[in-house]
Design a protein around this motif. Structure first.
Motif, PDB file in Angstrom:
ATOM      1  N   ALA A 329       0.790  -1.250   0.067  1.00 46.91           N
ATOM      2  CA  ALA A 329       0.022   0.095   0.093  1.00 46.91           C
ATOM      3  C   ALA A 329       0.922   1.162   0.049  1.00 46.91           C
ATOM      4  N   ASP A 330       2.143   1.273   0.512  1.00 46.83           N
ATOM      5  CA  ASP A 330       3.125   2.378   0.634  1.00 46.83           C
ATOM      6  C   ASP A 330       3.346   2.914  -0.869  1.00 46.83           C
ATOM      7  N   LEU A 331       3.235   1.825  -1.784  1.00 50.48           N
ATOM      8  CA  LEU A 331       3.599   2.332  -3.353  1.00 50.48           C
ATOM      9  C   LEU A 331       2.233   2.825  -4.100  1.00 50.48           C
ATOM     10  N   VAL A 332       1.355   3.010  -3.415  1.00 50.48           N
ATOM     11  CA  VAL A 332       0.008   3.453  -3.865  1.00 50.48           C
ATOM     12  C   VAL A 332      -0.377   5.016  -3.522  1.00 50.48           C
ATOM     13  N   GLU A 333      -0.867   5.763  -4.523  1.00 50.54           N
ATOM     14  CA  GLU A 333      -1.363   7.136  -4.113  1.00 50.54           C
ATOM     15  C   GLU A 333      -2.499   6.907  -3.249  1.00 50.54           C
ATOM     16  N   PRO A 334      -2.523   7.764  -2.001  1.00 52.71           N
ATOM     17  CA  PRO A 334      -3.872   7.540  -1.041  1.00 52.71           C
ATOM     18  C   PRO A 334      -5.155   7.692  -1.795  1.00 52.71           C
ATOM     19  N   ALA A 335      -5.539   8.510  -2.607  1.00 51.12           N
ATOM     20  CA  ALA A 335      -6.717   8.496  -3.232  1.00 51.12           C
ATOM     21  C   ALA A 335      -7.040   7.131  -3.846  1.00 51.12           C
ATOM     22  N   GLU A 336      -5.940   6.888  -4.704  1.00 52.21           N
ATOM     23  CA  GLU A 336      -6.125   5.318  -5.272  1.00 52.21           C
ATOM     24  C   GLU A 336      -6.312   3.979  -4.520  1.00 52.21           C
ATOM     25  N   LEU A 337      -5.864   4.355  -3.044  1.00 51.40           N
ATOM     26  CA  LEU A 337      -6.029   3.039  -2.324  1.00 51.40           C
ATOM     27  C   LEU A 337      -7.195   3.138  -1.620  1.00 51.40           C
ATOM     28  N   GLU A 338      -7.709   4.407  -1.326  1.00 50.44           N
ATOM     29  CA  GLU A 338      -9.222   4.795  -0.913  1.00 50.44           C
ATOM     30  C   GLU A 338     -10.087   4.144  -1.747  1.00 50.44           C
ATOM     31  N   HIS A 339      -9.819   4.645  -2.950  1.00 50.93           N
ATOM     32  CA  HIS A 339     -10.899   3.782  -4.129  1.00 50.93           C
ATOM     33  C   HIS A 339     -10.998   2.492  -4.113  1.00 50.93           C
ATOM     34  N   LEU A 340      -9.696   1.681  -3.862  1.00 53.35           N
ATOM     35  CA  LEU A 340      -9.707   0.480  -4.038  1.00 53.35           C
ATOM     36  C   LEU A 340     -10.543  -0.307  -2.735  1.00 53.35           C
ATOM     37  N   LEU A 341     -10.191   0.384  -1.440  1.00 58.32           N
ATOM     38  CA  LEU A 341     -11.025   0.093  -0.435  1.00 58.32           C
ATOM     39  C   LEU A 341     -12.609  -0.125  -0.358  1.00 58.32           C
ATOM     40  N   THR A 342     -12.730   0.990  -1.097  1.00 62.87           N
ATOM     41  CA  THR A 342     -14.408   1.520  -1.394  1.00 62.87           C
ATOM     42  C   THR A 342     -14.798   0.396  -1.945  1.00 62.87           C
ATOM     43  N   GLN A 343     -14.130   0.003  -3.273  1.00 63.51           N
ATOM     44  CA  GLN A 343     -14.729  -1.033  -4.308  1.00 63.51           C
ATOM     45  C   GLN A 343     -14.527  -2.471  -3.796  1.00 63.51           C
ATOM     46  N   THR A 344     -13.931  -2.599  -2.600  1.00 66.75           N
ATOM     47  CA  THR A 344     -13.778  -3.974  -2.112  1.00 66.75           C
ATOM     48  C   THR A 344     -14.258  -3.857  -0.516  1.00 66.75           C
ATOM     49  N   PRO A 345     -15.403  -3.995  -0.357  1.00 65.09           N
ATOM     50  CA  PRO A 345     -15.982  -4.019   1.064  1.00 65.09           C
ATOM     51  C   PRO A 345     -15.312  -5.089   1.953  1.00 65.09           C
ATOM     52  N   GLY A 346     -14.988  -4.439   3.040  1.00 66.16           N
ATOM     53  CA  GLY A 346     -14.284  -5.301   3.886  1.00 66.16           C
ATOM     54  C   GLY A 346     -12.571  -5.773   3.976  1.00 66.16           C
ATOM     55  N   ALA A 347     -12.136  -5.097   2.757  1.00 67.11           N
ATOM     56  CA  ALA A 347     -10.551  -5.273   2.436  1.00 67.11           C
ATOM     57  C   ALA A 347      -9.843  -4.406   3.204  1.00 67.11           C
ATOM     58  N   VAL A 348      -8.695  -4.941   3.536  1.00 65.09           N
ATOM     59  CA  VAL A 348      -7.518  -4.416   4.326  1.00 65.09           C
ATOM     60  C   VAL A 348      -6.262  -3.878   3.622  1.00 65.09           C
ATOM     61  N   ALA A 349      -5.690  -2.799   3.847  1.00 71.67           N
ATOM     62  CA  ALA A 349      -4.287  -2.525   3.300  1.00 71.67           C
ATOM     63  C   ALA A 349      -3.578  -2.469   3.839  1.00 71.67           C
ATOM     64  N   VAL A 350      -2.210  -3.039   3.474  1.00 70.41           N
ATOM     65  CA  VAL A 350      -1.035  -3.212   4.405  1.00 70.41           C
ATOM     66  C   VAL A 350       0.263  -3.007   3.608  1.00 70.41           C
ATOM     67  N   ALA A 351       1.271  -2.750   4.144  1.00 75.03           N
ATOM     68  CA  ALA A 351       2.546  -2.745   3.530  1.00 75.03           C
ATOM     69  C   ALA A 351       3.573  -3.966   4.550  1.00 75.03           C
ATOM     70  N   ALA A 352       3.304  -5.024   4.093  1.00 74.26           N
ATOM     71  CA  ALA A 352       3.910  -6.100   4.575  1.00 74.26           C
ATOM     72  C   ALA A 352       5.441  -5.905   5.215  1.00 74.26           C
ATOM     73  N   ALA A 353       6.160  -5.509   3.998  1.00 72.66           N
ATOM     74  CA  ALA A 353       7.574  -5.342   4.134  1.00 72.66           C
ATOM     75  C   ALA A 353       8.034  -4.258   5.096  1.00 72.66           C
ATOM     76  N   LEU A 354       7.100  -3.242   5.300  1.00 73.18           N
ATOM     77  CA  LEU A 354       7.242  -2.148   6.439  1.00 73.18           C
ATOM     78  C   LEU A 354       6.502  -2.514   7.716  1.00 73.18           C
ATOM     79  N   GLY A 355       5.895  -3.527   7.811  1.00 70.82           N
ATOM     80  CA  GLY A 355       5.129  -3.755   8.904  1.00 70.82           C
ATOM     81  C   GLY A 355       3.866  -2.902   9.277  1.00 70.82           C
TER      82      GLY A 355
END
Length: 427
Positions: A329-355
């Motif tokens: 998620a750290d490689l995605v623009e905040p607005a685009e990430l917000e759109h993804l989460l809106t389009q996928t109810p219940g989804a979670v955004a993480v950056a596993a490599a950064l914890g």
């Protein structure tokens, strides 16, 4: 190719794709698919020196790309001196033989490259057996006088695109190869039976199983390391891990669970490979919850998600409870990430490599696991007091009171276990 040649210079490959009508490519253009094939070739250890795309309404039955285009590639080979021509789709044995008569080098396809990577990555006995079985199944119809040395295991040949059962000058007839394949299937069946017993033990312990699934290189192994503190290999390569790895996770809040990392899927994955690794992939079908890990920064993430869903459906896990995890998620623009989460109810955004946001993911996992549990109130007769101990071992006792007719309990249990307790008490 010989080991001496590899010491002189890196193995080189020329890629060939076919631009078919859009409906036949599942949303991938030939160029995009070749980009992925180039990553596969790089993972296998060879360097790509060029590529070509041929546009046709359908593959040529004899040479896949047409005789004229094959002759053009032979002229390029004389100039570039590459070692392999690799096609982005699976070739028939006839197409492969015809192409090698025109192009004076070894002709391979996507399946052969993936098998080569699998042979490189296999670590456990089961994975090595699966790879050998898949390789023999691939090579059997392609025998043209060359035999296959059956006494050596994966990696014996030691050259790029030639790992696994090594080539030998002796001819090996098809009957011996089929006998070897039958022996491999028997050994894999024994391993699968052992795996089934382990699953039964896990089910009896009532510890939920959470399986990581997703497109290869989406970050599943990195997420596994972050959540479970495991030593699973995590690197920026396709199919970095091949073996299913299970670790127990003890979250700060909520119930513990077993986290399983499985082999990633890929666009245009040959059905034969899915079948060969079905026993390993059955970990997905037996899980209580799937974490569908998605590379949020990948331009083809929608197509990758579709590929994963198709393979899950093929495995019989299409209806399993699933939680979409947008990784990187750290490689995605905040607005685009917000759109993804809106389009996928219940989804979670993480950056596993950064914890990042692992606590949020753990909370989402607990909510999903909670949905598979229920709170049961019952009176356990003193004559059946063993079930009271059972309830303490298998569930979370919220209240307990001794009464004249038995012990009243209010207990939170996995739904299947709640059914067992009701049946035991005659409710």
């Amino acid at each position: 190719m010989t080991q001496e040649l590899l010491r002189d210079r890196a193995a080189t490959a020329f890629l060939v794709g076919l631009e078919l009508p859009a409906r036949q490519r599942g949303g991938w253009s030939a160029a995009e698919s070749l980009d992925e094939l180039e990553r596969l070739v790089d993972t296998a250890g060879a360097a790509v020196v060029g590529r070509q795309v041929q546009t046709r309404p359908a593959p040529d039955v004899a040479t896949y790309i047409g005789k004229g285009k094959a002759e053009e590639i032979e002229l390029l080979r004389r100039h570039l001196e590459f070692d392999f021509v690799i096609f982005d789709d699976e070739l028939t044995p006839v197409q492969q033989r015809n192409l090698e008569r025109i192009i004076d080098c070894q002709v391979l396809d996507r399946t052969a490259v993936i098998l080569d990577i699998f042979a490189l990555r296999a670590r456990t006995r089961e994975a090595k057996l699966q790879v050998e079985l898949a390789q023999l199944g691939y090579r059997l119809p392609r025998l043209t006088g060359k035999g296959i040395e059956l006494s050596r295991q994966a990696g014996s040949a030691g050259t790029v695109f030639n790992r696994g059962p090594g080539e030998t000058k002796l001819e090996v007839d098809r009957r011996r190869i089929r006998d070897r394949m039958a022996a491999l299937r028997r050994e894999l069946a024994d391993i699968q039976a052992h795996r089934s017993r382990l699953r039964a033990e896990r089910a009896a312990s009532a510890i939920p199983v959470v399986a990581l699934t997703g497109y290869t290189n989406a970050g599943k192994s990195t997420l596994h390391r972050a959540l479970a503190g495991s030593d699973v290999l995590a690197e920026d390569r396709l199919f970095a891990t091949l073996d299913a790895t299970t670790r127990r996770v003890e979250p700060a809040e909520g119930e513990p669970y077993l986290l399983v990392d499985t082999v990633g899927f890929i666009h245009n994955l040959p059905h034969g490979l899915v079948a060969a690794f079905r026993s390993t992939l059955e970990e997905v079908t037996q899980a209580d919850l799937l974490l569908h890990v998605v590379d949020a920064a990948h331009p083809k993430r929608a197509e990758q998600m579709q590929t994963v869903n198709q393979v899950l459906a093929e495995l019989g896990a299409g209806e399993k409870p699933a939680l979409v995890v947008y990784n990187k998620a750290d490689l995605v623009e905040p607005a685009e990430l917000e759109h993804l989460l809106t389009q996928t109810p219940g989804a979670v955004a993480v950056a596993a490599a950064l914890g990042r946001n692992l606590d949020g993911l753990q909370a989402a996992i607990q909510r999903a696991l909670q949905a598979r549990r229920e709170v049961l109130e019952a009176v356990i007769p003193y004559a059946k007091s063993a079930w009271l101990s059972w309830a303490h071992e298998r569930g979370r006792v919220l209240a307990e009171e001794h009464r004249e007719d038995g012990t009243y309990v209010k207990v939170e249990l996995e739904k299947g276990l709640a059914g067992r307790l009701r049946a035991a008490l005659g409710e």
